[in-house]
Design a protein around this motif. Sequence first.
Motif, short mmCIF file in Angstrom:
data_model
loop_
_atom_site.label_atom_id
_atom_site.label_comp_id
_atom_site.label_asym_id
_atom_site.label_seq_id
_atom_site.Cartn_x
_atom_site.Cartn_y
_atom_site.Cartn_z
N PHE A 239 -1.30 -14.43 -43.38
CA PHE A 239 -1.86 -14.65 -42.04
C PHE A 239 -0.86 -14.16 -40.98
CE2 PHE A 239 -3.50 -16.88 -38.36
CZ PHE A 239 -4.88 -16.73 -38.53
N PRO A 240 -1.32 -13.41 -40.00
CA PRO A 240 -0.39 -12.65 -39.15
C PRO A 240 0.23 -13.39 -37.97
CG PRO A 240 -2.65 -12.10 -38.58
CD PRO A 240 -2.73 -13.01 -39.77
N SER A 241 -0.15 -14.65 -37.72
CA SER A 241 0.39 -15.30 -36.52
C SER A 241 0.59 -16.79 -36.77
CB SER A 241 -0.56 -15.10 -35.33
OG SER A 241 -1.69 -15.96 -35.44
N LEU A 242 1.09 -17.47 -35.73
CA LEU A 242 1.25 -18.93 -35.80
C LEU A 242 -0.01 -19.68 -35.36
CD1 LEU A 242 4.88 -19.48 -34.44
CD2 LEU A 242 4.11 -19.44 -36.81
N ALA A 243 -1.12 -18.95 -35.23
CA ALA A 243 -2.37 -19.64 -34.92
C ALA A 243 -2.76 -20.60 -36.04
CB ALA A 243 -3.50 -18.63 -34.71
N LEU A 244 -2.29 -20.31 -37.25
CA LEU A 244 -2.58 -21.16 -38.40
C LEU A 244 -1.27 -21.73 -38.92
CD1 LEU A 244 -4.75 -22.24 -40.30
CD2 LEU A 244 -4.52 -20.16 -41.66
N THR A 245 -0.92 -22.91 -38.41
CA THR A 245 0.30 -23.59 -38.86
C THR A 245 0.13 -25.09 -38.68
OG1 THR A 245 2.73 -23.58 -38.77
CG2 THR A 245 1.56 -23.50 -36.66
N GLY A 246 0.77 -25.85 -39.53
CA GLY A 246 0.65 -27.31 -39.49
C GLY A 246 -0.72 -27.80 -39.94
N GLN A 247 -1.42 -26.99 -40.73
CA GLN A 247 -2.78 -27.30 -41.11
C GLN A 247 -2.90 -27.55 -42.61
OE1 GLN A 247 -5.05 -27.61 -38.58
NE2 GLN A 247 -3.23 -27.16 -37.32
N SER A 248 -4.03 -28.14 -42.99
CA SER A 248 -4.36 -28.30 -44.41
C SER A 248 -5.70 -27.62 -44.66
CB SER A 248 -4.44 -29.78 -44.79
OG SER A 248 -5.34 -30.47 -43.94
N VAL A 249 -5.76 -26.87 -45.75
CA VAL A 249 -6.96 -26.14 -46.13
C VAL A 249 -7.48 -26.75 -47.43
CG1 VAL A 249 -7.95 -23.90 -46.72
CG2 VAL A 249 -6.08 -24.04 -45.05
N VAL A 250 -8.67 -27.33 -47.37
CA VAL A 250 -9.25 -28.00 -48.54
C VAL A 250 -10.13 -27.03 -49.30
CG1 VAL A 250 -10.66 -29.92 -49.33
CG2 VAL A 250 -9.19 -30.20 -47.32
N ALA A 251 -9.85 -26.87 -50.59
CA ALA A 251 -10.67 -26.02 -51.47
C ALA A 251 -11.09 -26.88 -52.65
CB ALA A 251 -9.87 -24.81 -51.93
N SER A 252 -12.30 -27.47 -52.54
CA SER A 252 -12.64 -28.54 -53.50
C SER A 252 -14.11 -28.58 -53.89
CB SER A 252 -12.28 -29.89 -52.89
OG SER A 252 -13.10 -30.16 -51.75
N HIS A 253 -14.83 -27.49 -53.67
CA HIS A 253 -16.27 -27.50 -53.94
C HIS A 253 -16.95 -28.63 -53.15
CE1 HIS A 253 -16.82 -24.49 -57.25
NE2 HIS A 253 -15.52 -24.60 -57.23
N GLY A 254 -16.47 -28.86 -51.96
CA GLY A 254 -17.11 -29.83 -51.08
C GLY A 254 -16.80 -31.28 -51.38
N TRP A 255 -15.84 -31.53 -52.31
CA TRP A 255 -15.49 -32.93 -52.61
C TRP A 255 -15.08 -33.65 -51.34
CZ3 TRP A 255 -10.48 -34.24 -55.81
CH2 TRP A 255 -10.27 -35.62 -55.81
N PHE A 256 -14.18 -33.03 -50.57
CA PHE A 256 -13.80 -33.61 -49.28
C PHE A 256 -14.18 -32.62 -48.19
CE2 PHE A 256 -10.98 -34.09 -45.68
CZ PHE A 256 -11.02 -35.46 -45.43
N MET A 257 -14.94 -33.08 -47.22
CA MET A 257 -15.33 -32.22 -46.10
C MET A 257 -14.75 -32.80 -44.83
SD MET A 257 -19.29 -31.26 -46.92
CE MET A 257 -19.82 -30.85 -48.57
N ALA A 258 -13.77 -32.08 -44.25
CA ALA A 258 -13.08 -32.58 -43.06
C ALA A 258 -14.01 -32.56 -41.85
CB ALA A 258 -11.86 -31.72 -42.79
#
Length: 258
Positions: A239-258
């Motif tokens: 990812f090319p910038s600090l626009a995406l930092t301090g975050q969590s990305v959930v990849a769970s087949h929809g188990w948890f939906m933020a």
Amino acid sequence: MELQDQRCIVTGAASGIGRAIAARFLQLGARVAIADLDESAAHKTADELGPDGRAIGVRMDVSDEEQVSAGVAKVVSQWGGVDVLVSNAGIQIISPLEELAFAQWKKLLAVHLDGAFLTTRACLPHMYANGHGKVIYTGSVHSKVASHLKAPYVTAKHGLLGLAKVVALEGAPHHVAANVICPGFVRTPLVDRQIPEQAKDLGISEKEVVRDVMLRETVDGEFTSTDDIAEVAAFLAAFPSLALTGQSVVASHGWFMA
């Protein structure tokens, strides 16, 4: 999406999710240190994934300060720096809380939290010197929710969210981003070992553990794959910038939906 010549360290990379992340990074042009507690497995994996010398094996018990420092120093000596850290090494301990030995609690937190801290602390000065870097933690849906029998694991995975946020704040002036990947259940040897353990402790069949405990909340009853998580890691690393930092990305087949 490219990681051409990026110098990466992936912990727990001799198998499972870590191996898949290392393989994907190499496909995208990175150089990858396969850091693992099992030194022979680390070298074997490096030879298999990067026969052109773009992968090296590194012995690293992430809970051991001296081993972490030595492992990072080896990578810096060989490649001149570190651009990406994936703190992925982990273990699992299944037990009702009232029966959990304090030594087991400390053991799990040492791998997940001490390991994340020690590897991050060892890599940050090199990232700061470079003027850029990416720190990626392998969290879990258990960074967001709780489950029976997993008190230290849930605690540790929640803790990674806080660590990532601090690294994101402190690293920002140096263009260093920090994020957490939160996989659902991934069919790795670690998860395979949990199935009979949970079946015994919960008094249900192994089939019921998979269907009614692990995958009950997914939208399609499917395990997340190691390749799924490797793609998320590659996205965060590139990812090319600090626009995406301090975050969590959930990849769970929809188990948890933020």
